[in-house]
Design an enzyme around this catalytic site. Structure first.
Site, PDB file in Angstrom:
ATOM      1  N   HIS A 192       0.819  -1.215   0.000  1.00  0.00           N
ATOM      2  CA  HIS A 192       0.000   0.000   0.000  1.00  0.00           C
ATOM      3  C   HIS A 192       0.855   1.269   0.000  1.00  0.00           C
ATOM      4  O   HIS A 192       0.653   2.184  -0.802  1.00  0.00           O
ATOM      5  CB  HIS A 192      -0.928  -0.008   1.220  1.00  0.00           C
ATOM      6  CG  HIS A 192      -1.809   1.199   1.328  1.00  0.00           C
ATOM      7  ND1 HIS A 192      -1.443   2.325   2.031  1.00  0.00           N
ATOM      8  CD2 HIS A 192      -3.020   1.478   0.780  1.00  0.00           C
ATOM      9  CE1 HIS A 192      -2.407   3.229   1.933  1.00  0.00           C
ATOM     10  NE2 HIS A 192      -3.376   2.746   1.188  1.00  0.00           N
ATOM     11  N   CYS A 503     -12.036   5.204 -21.331  1.00  0.00           N
ATOM     12  CA  CYS A 503     -11.348   5.303 -20.036  1.00  0.00           C
ATOM     13  C   CYS A 503     -10.756   3.967 -19.613  1.00  0.00           C
ATOM     14  O   CYS A 503     -10.166   3.848 -18.554  1.00  0.00           O
ATOM     15  CB  CYS A 503     -12.290   5.837 -18.964  1.00  0.00           C
ATOM     16  SG  CYS A 503     -13.733   4.797 -18.724  1.00  0.00           S
TER      17      CYS A 503
END
Length: 543
Positions: A192, A503
């Protein structure tokens, strides 16, 4: 150099490395030689519990804690396999692997997207090194140490401090944003702390094993996020003029070619808004709200049932507003919630989520919005608040629609929520072949824009699960059938004056951008670090 391979290894399942709960061994291979080895102390391992069939954390047996995980021949063999995968995909890869019974298995591979290719030359610091770890996000910064042991000490981290913690978690992101640099005890290059630091452009060193013990609160240190070094004091940088501002992309003279096709950027965490803005993109073609909601780590239903709906709406407003502000008056298209049931089940209060055999084809996107209208109304309440604050640059994008009736029903709910459809751009994601084939009916229903979700459009057109390695080689965004659907939609939308965009991941590939421009697409939205390359290709193609 380009031929460098970094291998991280730990005992048990790879989950421990990704979550950052264990610091892995780190081996560096150049050519066919091992040039560096760091053997970590591996305290825990995650294994499968045969009875419950779930994973559990156990202590690593004493004799294996400090032992080297891979043998030299295994390291060399793995590096060779890595090279093959990279050659196959044509770009550097982040590969997950496993070894069982002497056999090496490759589990998954994805392109490394967030490491900046062009580093600022000469921006290294030299001084007395007091701690070493893995350089997880490049850059050099000095500041005061703030050790964070629990969430209630987060407020102590002020602008320009250096956040030192065992491992970062999603709720630490606001403090990470204030920090000049980040240092953690645990974690590898895919944890993370590493991923978020790179999206924020903040220097970070992870896996130092003992930062929280060795460093002291308020002590001044310098962090070199490229070399993985932590030094005592505020160290002079060797080439200060080359240092980009914190969070800025490396100092490259950006001359932005003006293109007729707009080049936009995808944003997934509001904290990356400033960095996304620095790409000088023509707006945001996709703002995902899943991460804002998953970051709360509490199921939306918990808010609704406990009368805290207002709090939930405010969180959405705050996240979306950060991005809408950074780009104002350029358009920001916000996609309504599109997370599958399995992601919701993992949240606090998510135990009532249905179990689906195939969540990708299940209750997600517009289907969830129209079934759980109470939640959809909260999303609309957030949009209404933003419009009242004057953010007229926000468009609403509905995911996974397959029939015009879904668009009609969603618009009815928007009107009920007090949203004036004449003043707001409403669009749909085209990610199911059905919506591409009946695009005319959607246009009749009333539509301002469409955006191609090529990841899903490809997997649904080709019946290839993109997460299944047995058929992954068949997943091809440039398959003639996929291109034909896209070309048909662009043609019909251009006739009707409806804007078109993309996208999906394919939008970040310059070779795909080239084909889309030729088809007449209105805009292309790419990942933060691909905007520049895509813009260059668009300019060249238009020319």
């Amino acid at each position: 150099g380009d031929d460098l391979e970094i291998i991280e290894a730990a005992w048990g399942l790879g989950e421990a490395v990704v979550s950052g709960s264990v610091s892995p061994d780190n081996y560096v291979v150049k050519g066919d030689k091992i040039t560096q080895k760091k053997i970590a102390k591996k305290e825990i391992m995650i294994v499968r519990d045969r009875k419950t069939r779930k994973t559990k954390k156990i202590d690593v047996p004493e004799d294996r804690k400090d032992a080297q995980v891979l043998t030299e021949p295994e390291i060399i063999k793995l590096a060779k396999l890595g090279k093959l995968v990279e050659e196959h995909y044509g770009k550097p890869q982040d590969i997950e692997w496993a070894v069982q019974g002497g056999e090496i298995y490759l589990l998954q591979s994805r392109p490394i997207t967030t490491i900046q290719k062009r580093e600022v030359k000469g921006d290294k610091a030299s001084g007395e090194i007091i701690l070493e770890g893995l350089g997880a996000s490049p850059g050099v910064a000095s500041g005061k140490v703030k050790i964070v042991k629990s969430m209630d000490t987060l407020d102590r981290v002020l602008d320009g401090d250096i956040l030192v913690t065992k491992m970062t978690t999603p709720d630490m992101v606001p403090a990470m944003k204030r920090s000049a640099a980040i240092v953690t005890d645990e974690g590898g290059l895919t944890c993370h702390a590493a991923i978020v630091s790179r999206e924020l452009g903040t220097p970070a060193v992870v896996g130092t094993k003992e930062a929280t013990k060795v460093l002291q609160d308020e002590q001044v240190i310098t962090v070199d996020g490229e070399m993985g070094h932590v030094m005592l004091g505020a160290v002079k940088k060797e080439a200060p003029e080359a240092k980009a501002e914190k969070g800025a992309l490396p100092a490259i003279a950006v001359t932005k070619p003006i293109t007729a096709t707009e080049v936009k950027v995808n944003v997934s965490i509001p904290e990356a808004a400033e960095r996304a803005k620095e790409t000088m993109a023509d707006g945001v073609g996709l703002l995902r709200i899943e991460h804002m909601i998953l970051g709360l780590n509490t199921h939306p239903e918990v808010y609704m049932k406990s009368g805290r709906s207002g709090e939930y709406v405010d969180e959405l407003v705050k996240g979306i507003r950060t991005v809408a502000d950074a780009f104002y008056p350029k358009p920001v298209w916000v996609r309504t919630l599109d997370a599958p049931t399995d992601e919701f089940r993992a949240m606090k209060g998510g135990e009532n989520e249905p179990f689906e055999h195939n969540p990708m084809l299940g209750m997600r996107g517009i289907r969830r919005d129209l079934r759980e209208t109470e939640h959809f109304k909260l999303e609309m309440a957030a949009f209404k608040k933003l419009f009242e604050m004057g953010y007229d640059n926000i468009g609403i994008m509905l995911p996974l629609v397959q029939h015009p009736s879904e668009l009609r029903r969603a618009k009815e709910l928007m009107v009920e929520a007090g949203i004036d459809l004449d003043k707001v751009d409403v669009g749909i994601m085209v990610e199911i072949p059905a919506s591409a084939l009946v695009i005319d009916d959607f246009i009749k229903e009333g539509l301002d824009f469409v955006s191609f979700g090529t990841n899903d459009l490809t997997q649904y057109t080709l019946a290839v699960d993109r997460n299944n390695e047995l058929v992954a080689d068949l997943y091809n965004e440039l398959h003639p059938a996929v291109l034909k659907l896209i070309e048909y939609v662009i043609g019909e939308c251009n006739k009707a004056g409806v804007k078109t965009s993309i996208c999906g991941q394919a939008g970040s590939r310059p070779d795909v951008a080239k084909r889309l421009v030729a088809m007449g697409i209105t805009s292309i939205s790419a990942n933060i670090d691909a905007v520049e390359a895509v813009r260059e290709m668009v300019a060249r193609t238009e020319h």
